[in-house]
Design a protein around this motif. Structure first.
Motif, short mmCIF file in Angstrom:
data_model
loop_
_atom_site.label_atom_id
_atom_site.label_comp_id
_atom_site.label_asym_id
_atom_site.label_seq_id
_atom_site.Cartn_x
_atom_site.Cartn_y
_atom_site.Cartn_z
N ARG A 81 0.85 -1.19 0.00
CA ARG A 81 0.00 0.00 0.00
C ARG A 81 0.89 1.24 0.00
N TYR A 194 -6.06 -5.87 -7.48
CA TYR A 194 -5.58 -4.70 -6.73
C TYR A 194 -4.13 -4.87 -6.27
N GLN A 232 2.44 -16.95 -0.05
CA GLN A 232 1.32 -16.03 -0.34
C GLN A 232 0.02 -16.78 -0.55
N THR A 267 -0.31 -17.58 4.05
CA THR A 267 -1.72 -17.36 4.14
C THR A 267 -2.44 -18.34 3.25
N HIS A 269 -5.54 -19.24 0.77
CA HIS A 269 -6.47 -18.49 -0.08
C HIS A 269 -7.79 -19.26 -0.08
N PRO A 294 -8.37 -14.53 4.31
CA PRO A 294 -8.72 -13.20 3.79
C PRO A 294 -9.95 -13.23 2.88
N GLN A 296 -11.42 -10.10 1.75
CA GLN A 296 -11.22 -8.89 0.92
C GLN A 296 -12.52 -8.12 0.71
N ARG A 308 -10.71 -12.83 -7.32
CA ARG A 308 -10.46 -13.69 -6.16
C ARG A 308 -10.93 -15.12 -6.39
N ASP A 334 -8.61 -10.50 6.22
CA ASP A 334 -8.21 -9.20 5.67
C ASP A 334 -9.37 -8.66 4.84
N ILE A 335 -9.62 -7.37 4.96
CA ILE A 335 -10.72 -6.76 4.19
C ILE A 335 -10.24 -5.45 3.56
N ILE A 336 -10.58 -5.27 2.31
CA ILE A 336 -10.25 -4.00 1.63
C ILE A 336 -11.53 -3.19 1.46
N LEU A 366 -7.77 0.46 3.72
CA LEU A 366 -8.34 1.32 2.68
C LEU A 366 -7.66 0.93 1.38
N TYR A 367 -8.44 0.77 0.34
CA TYR A 367 -7.87 0.41 -0.96
C TYR A 367 -6.79 1.43 -1.35
N SER A 368 -5.67 0.92 -1.79
CA SER A 368 -4.57 1.79 -2.21
C SER A 368 -4.22 1.45 -3.65
N ARG A 370 -2.23 0.80 -6.74
CA ARG A 370 -0.85 0.40 -7.02
C ARG A 370 -0.61 0.41 -8.52
N1 SAH Z 1 -1.44 -13.42 -0.11
C1 SAH Z 1 -2.29 -12.91 0.87
C2 SAH Z 1 -2.22 -11.42 1.08
C3 SAH Z 1 -0.96 -10.68 0.97
S1 SAH Z 1 -1.10 -8.93 1.03
C4 SAH Z 1 -3.71 -13.23 0.46
O1 SAH Z 1 -4.03 -13.40 -0.68
O2 SAH Z 1 -4.53 -13.27 1.34
C5 SAH Z 1 -1.92 -8.68 2.58
C6 SAH Z 1 -3.22 -7.94 2.49
O3 SAH Z 1 -3.00 -6.64 2.01
C7 SAH Z 1 -4.24 -8.52 1.51
O4 SAH Z 1 -4.93 -9.59 2.05
C8 SAH Z 1 -5.12 -7.35 1.23
O5 SAH Z 1 -6.19 -7.27 2.12
C9 SAH Z 1 -4.21 -6.15 1.44
N2 SAH Z 1 -3.91 -5.47 0.18
C10 SAH Z 1 -3.24 -5.95 -0.87
N3 SAH Z 1 -3.20 -5.03 -1.85
C11 SAH Z 1 -3.86 -3.95 -1.41
C12 SAH Z 1 -4.19 -2.68 -1.96
N4 SAH Z 1 -3.81 -2.34 -3.19
N5 SAH Z 1 -4.89 -1.81 -1.20
C13 SAH Z 1 -5.28 -2.13 0.05
N6 SAH Z 1 -5.02 -3.31 0.61
C14 SAH Z 1 -4.32 -4.22 -0.09
#
Ligand code: SAH
Ligand code: SF4
Ligand code: F3S
Length: 471
Positions: A81, A194, A232, A267, A269, A294, A296, A308, A334-336, A366-368, A370
């Motif tokens: 992020r 993302y 991952q 982690t 999937h 996660p 998401q 996903r 994990d949640i975005i 928060l979504y970032s 990339r």
């Molecule tokens: N491989 C793991 C995650 C690795 S990254 C999986 O798939 O679960 C860790 C966490 O960062 C992710 O689960 C996601 O929630 C968050 N993440 C990844 N890219 C992101 C982005 N662009 N913006 C916000 N959160 C992000």
């Protein structure tokens, strides 16, 4: 392939030996050992990589310090992020000032952010005092890069696009004597729309099961009782090996290793978490009762755009099957929030999943955006204030949920791995339950590293206060 890997490891070990002599001479001349400090950002992959680099530095003759006022400072970066990137620049500003006072200081940067061309260009032009830059694929070459820098007096930059090599058997400095991360695979092939990780960590590569088992046996012989298998997407472990093996089969092999009492992994999937894995966890006495799964987003529509490869219903069904098999399991996620195109309805689906599952805890992001990922160029990016508002609402629900579920073991006695002296109250020890929740209790420091029985006297929401039981 194996031969090339072994030859490379040997070559690096020889360089380490040469540097060792060189540093011993310097130590004699200067009357002190050189110091180093590593700042690690990001996930467990990076922490593990830092342990490897620290192992090399210690073997060369450096001693570790806890601040950046050191002869050698390394930043192991994360770029998942935007705020991860900003952190690095803050630290670099500080390091630049330190280097003015100590011109012999060496500054190095490695890790995921260095796999991005723009970031490296930025550092080259604005932070010219940096001495060594390398990426995620060649950390095993660290001693060689250091040697090159010491000879050449110029910045050394070595970044690989990808690699098929897996170099092990180099020095290794574990942070804890009783627990350790173990890489079982590198890279990621999932390309969630993302996520930058597949671009900076390369394609998925599984380690040979024999090598993993050997490493864990060595760790066990060295007093390690808990291991965390790292990848991952650990569920796709082994699929591309010459002799394919499933993740569940790997776990069954690890279970047999004497001395290892707890097995964790990170982690999985949800898209390919198999019934075989659920059954293996159910029948195991060593695999911890914790799954980080996660989600998401709870919206099937968004999950599809996120790539996903599961739906809300599929995920909930998976959770149901896991709970059926292992009723006392702790689930985290994990949640975005604010992924491009996320509507209020999509977001309500996420809240619905959080409400239904009852996570012990959840990392909310928060979504970032990339650069280079498909989602970055999607047109309907969510406005900051809308995303922030949703984030706050989600966080509240997550916290309410975890306060409810995390205390369910109150008034029971449980096995605890004692990890350290409590950082706030030196009279207490801090340990971890199988489900990853922390417990603080009175006890002797000699217990650190062992598994003891503790009565969970009081739940404090995210942790317990306990009492050590004499057995
Ligand atoms: N491989 C793991 C995650 C690795 S990254 C999986 O798939 O679960 C860790 C966490 O960062 C992710 O689960 C996601 O929630 C968050 N993440 C990844 N890219 C992101 C982005 N662009 N913006 C916000 N959160 C992000
Ligand atoms: Fe990123 Fe998806 Fe790979 Fe996890 S599985 S590292 S979120 S691309
Ligand atoms: Fe960050 Fe790299 Fe991990 S981008 S989250 S350190 S794999």
């Amino acid at each position: 392939m194996e031969n090339i890997n072994t030859m490379e490891a040997k070559k690096q070990q020889e360089i380490i030996n040469v540097l060792k002599l060189q540093f011993a001479e310097m130590e004699e001349k200067e009357g002190r050992k050189k110091t180093f400090h590593i700042e690690t950002f990001g996930c467990q992959m990076n922490s593990r990589d830092s342990e490897k680099i620290s192992g090399i530095l210690k073997e060369i003759g450096y001693v570790e310090t806890d601040t950046e006022e050191a002869d050698f400072v390394l930043y192991n970066t994360c770029t998942v992020r935007e705020n991860a990137n900003n952190k690095l620049y803050g630290h670099l500003g500080f390091a630049g000032k330190l280097k003015k006072k100590n011109p012999d200081m060496l500054i190095a940067i490695c890790g995921c952010m260095m796999q991005e061309h723009e970031a490296v260009e930025n550092i080259k032009s604005k932070y010219r005092f940096v001495d060594i830059i390398f990426g995620t694929h060649n950390i095993f070459k660290f001693a060689e890069l250091l040697q090159t820098r010491l000879i050449s007096d110029r910045v050394v930059i070595d970044i690989w696009k990808d690699t098929k090599m897996i170099i092990e058997d180099l020095p290794n400095d574990r942070k804890y004597s009783f627990k350790s991360g173990v890489n079982i695979m590198y890279g990621c092939n999932n390309f969630c729309s993302y996520c930058i990780v597949p671009y900076v960590r390369g394609r998925e590569r599984s380690r040979n099961p024999k090598d993993i088992i050997e490493e864990i046996k060595t760790l066990a012989a060295d007093g390690v009782v808990e291991i965390m298998l790292l990848g991952q997407n650990v569920n796709s472990y082994g699929k591309n090996l010459d002799d394919p093996i499933t993740f569940a089969q790997l776990l069954q092999e690890i279970e047999k290793i004497d001395g290892i009492e707890r097995i964790r992994f990170m982690t999985p999937h949800p898209k390919d978490l198999s019934q075989e894995l659920i059954d293996t966890m159910k029948n195991s006495s060593k695999i911890c009762k914790h799954l980080h799964l996660p989600i998401q987003s709870g919206s099937s529509r968004l999950l599809k755009i996120m790539n996903r490869k599961y739906t809300k219903e599929g995920y909930l069904d998976l959770v149901r099957r896991i709970r059926e098999a292992i009723p006392d399991i702790s689930l985290t996620t994990d949640i975005i929030v604010g992924f491009p195109g996320e509507t209020e309805e999509d977001f309500l689906e996420t809240l619905d999943v959080v409400g239904q599952v009852g996570y012990d805890s959840a990392f909310t992001f928060l979504y970032s955006r990339r650069t280079g990922t498909p989602a970055a160029t999607m047109e309907n990016q969510v406005e900051d204030n809308v995303a922030k508002d949703r984030f706050d609402r989600l966080l509240k629900l997550v916290q309410e949920g975890s306060a409810k579920s995390a205390g369910r073991d109150e008034h029971t006695s449980q096995k605890v791995l004692v990890e350290e002296v409590n950082s706030q109250n030196p009279e207490l020890l801090t340990g971890r339950l199988s489900n990853n929740i922390l417990v603080h209790f009175k006890g002797d420091t000699s217990l650190i590293g062992s598994i003891v029985e503790v009565y969970l006297k009081e739940s404090k929401g995210f942790y317990y206060m306990g009492e050590l039981l004499d057995l």
